[in-house]
Design a protein around this motif. Structure first.
Motif, short mmCIF file in Angstrom:
data_model
loop_
_atom_site.label_atom_id
_atom_site.label_comp_id
_atom_site.label_asym_id
_atom_site.label_seq_id
_atom_site.Cartn_x
_atom_site.Cartn_y
_atom_site.Cartn_z
N LEU A 105 -0.32 -51.45 41.45
CA LEU A 105 -0.50 -51.03 42.92
C LEU A 105 0.74 -50.81 43.84
CD1 LEU A 105 -3.35 -53.76 43.26
CD2 LEU A 105 -3.60 -51.17 43.47
N PRO A 106 0.60 -49.53 44.66
CA PRO A 106 -0.71 -49.16 45.13
C PRO A 106 -1.13 -47.94 44.39
CG PRO A 106 1.04 -48.16 46.20
CD PRO A 106 1.85 -49.37 45.25
N ARG A 107 -0.56 -47.66 43.21
CA ARG A 107 -1.19 -46.27 42.27
C ARG A 107 -2.45 -46.87 41.60
NH1 ARG A 107 0.11 -41.65 40.74
NH2 ARG A 107 -0.39 -40.80 38.84
N TRP A 108 -3.46 -46.08 41.87
CA TRP A 108 -4.79 -46.29 41.39
C TRP A 108 -5.83 -47.47 41.84
CZ3 TRP A 108 -5.46 -41.63 40.20
CH2 TRP A 108 -4.51 -40.90 39.39
N ARG A 109 -5.76 -47.53 43.29
CA ARG A 109 -6.75 -48.20 44.00
C ARG A 109 -8.13 -47.92 43.48
NH1 ARG A 109 -3.71 -48.32 49.81
NH2 ARG A 109 -2.14 -49.89 49.37
N VAL A 157 3.64 -60.61 48.22
CA VAL A 157 4.45 -59.47 48.55
C VAL A 157 3.38 -58.36 49.08
CG1 VAL A 157 5.99 -57.63 47.80
CG2 VAL A 157 6.16 -60.08 46.98
N PRO A 158 3.36 -58.00 50.28
CA PRO A 158 2.68 -56.99 50.97
C PRO A 158 2.81 -55.68 50.16
CG PRO A 158 3.95 -58.05 52.66
CD PRO A 158 4.43 -58.59 51.34
N GLN A 159 1.78 -54.83 50.04
CA GLN A 159 1.71 -53.51 49.40
C GLN A 159 2.22 -52.46 50.40
OE1 GLN A 159 -1.31 -51.68 47.23
NE2 GLN A 159 -2.51 -53.71 47.00
#
Length: 307
Positions: free
Chosen positions: A111-115, A189-191
């Motif tokens: 993430l954030p790739r392919w949510r 850890v925030p995205q």
């Protein structure tokens, strides 16, 4: 810890088994309702529900978690944490805030790739060479929560959704057990939203091959859609699914969708760019067979049109 587990396919069942083996107490399992499947449309129980039932764990097959009954069910079991893996239902805030450590999700991408619903398939389809497992603290946004733990894995040139899902299932199981052991010390850890992509659910309408696309695009989609829904085309009077193919080394020099070459073990079809050598196919209701077996049981010839 006392755990609620929510999941549906084999990917999730692998995690459920690992959590139990690690000594945690699974007090409730949530899974999708039984669905009709196969040619006889018999009701099919999910792998997660089957595993739970086999181990005498309470299973609830809810169609929604946005009801007072669902909220009360989750509240009553007094779980420390809820683990979610490919469940298929959105969790409302009223559910997310109940367990002491909240709800965590085992997600099959970096993430954030392919949510979204189909991260494994979309990664292969896009030609990604790396993916992984993220254990995410859940919030109401779609796969937007902060990351607790991340592990990566390579996507090989021969990878299908079946093989990659199996790899990620094992990795996800190991990762979630690690998170459960370290839950009090891990700091989410925030995205970032930079580079975010959406993995939309696979639609059966996508299965029809468009031969005007480049051969590389079609070949990746064949692997991405294995085992579901499979990529299909019509060759003369035959409707077939194509399960394995390879990029042709030479150009076809004919319009897209034309069978332009026949070999002893394969046949080749022209694409928008290059051509595709067909290696494994399946007729409706039949099993997967090699191209050689297919050609022995039917008559094909160069110049035939695929559509």
């Amino acid at each position: 810890m006392k755990i609620i587990f929510a999941g549906t396919p084999e990917f999730a069942a692998t995690a459920l088994a690992a959590i139990r083996s690690a000594g945690h107490q699974v007090v409730l399992v949530l899974s999708q309702p039984d669905r009709p499947a196969g040619r006889g449309l018999k009701l099919n129980t999910s792998p997660v529900a089957k595993l739970a039932a086999a181990n005498q764990i309470r299973v609830e097959k809810l169609s929604s978690l946005k009801t007072n009954e669902a909220v009360e069910l989750v509240r009553q079991v007094q779980a420390d944490i809820m683990v979610v893996a490919a469940y298929g239902l959105l969790l409302p805030q009223s559910i997310l805030e109940i367990p002491r450590y909240g709800c965590i999700n085992i997600h099959g991408s970096l993430l954030p790739r392919w949510r979204g619903a189909a991260p494994v398939q979309r990664a292969i389809e896009a030609g990604d060479t790396i993916t992984g497992i993220d254990i995410m603290q859940m919030e109401t946004g779609l796969d937007t929560g902060p990351i607790l733990l991340e592990h990566t894995v390579a996507i090989t040139p021969e990878e299908t959704s079946a093989t990659l899902s199996a790899k990620l299932g094992k990795l996800g199981a190991q990762s979630v057990v690690e998170v459960l052991q370290r839950i009090s010390e891990l700091r989410p850890v925030p995205q970032s939203n930079v580079g975010a992509t959406y993995a939309k659910k696979i639609d059966k309408a996508e299965a029809r091959i468009d031969w005007h696309q480049p051969a590389t695009t079609i070949e990746r989609r064949i692997r991405a859609f294995d085992p579901f829904p499979g990529c299909e085309t019509s060759l003369g009077e035959e409707r077939i699914k194509i399960w394995r193919a390879a990029i042709c080394e030479k150009s076809a020099n004919v319009p897209p969708g034309i069978l332009f070459e026949i070999a002893h073990d394969s046949f080749a079809i022209s694409c928008g760019e290059q051509g595709l050598r067909i290696l494994t196919v399946q007729r409706p209701g039949g099993r997967r067979i090699t191209a050689a077996e297919f050609m022995r049981s039917c008559s094909i010839s160069t110049g035939q049109k695929c559509k």
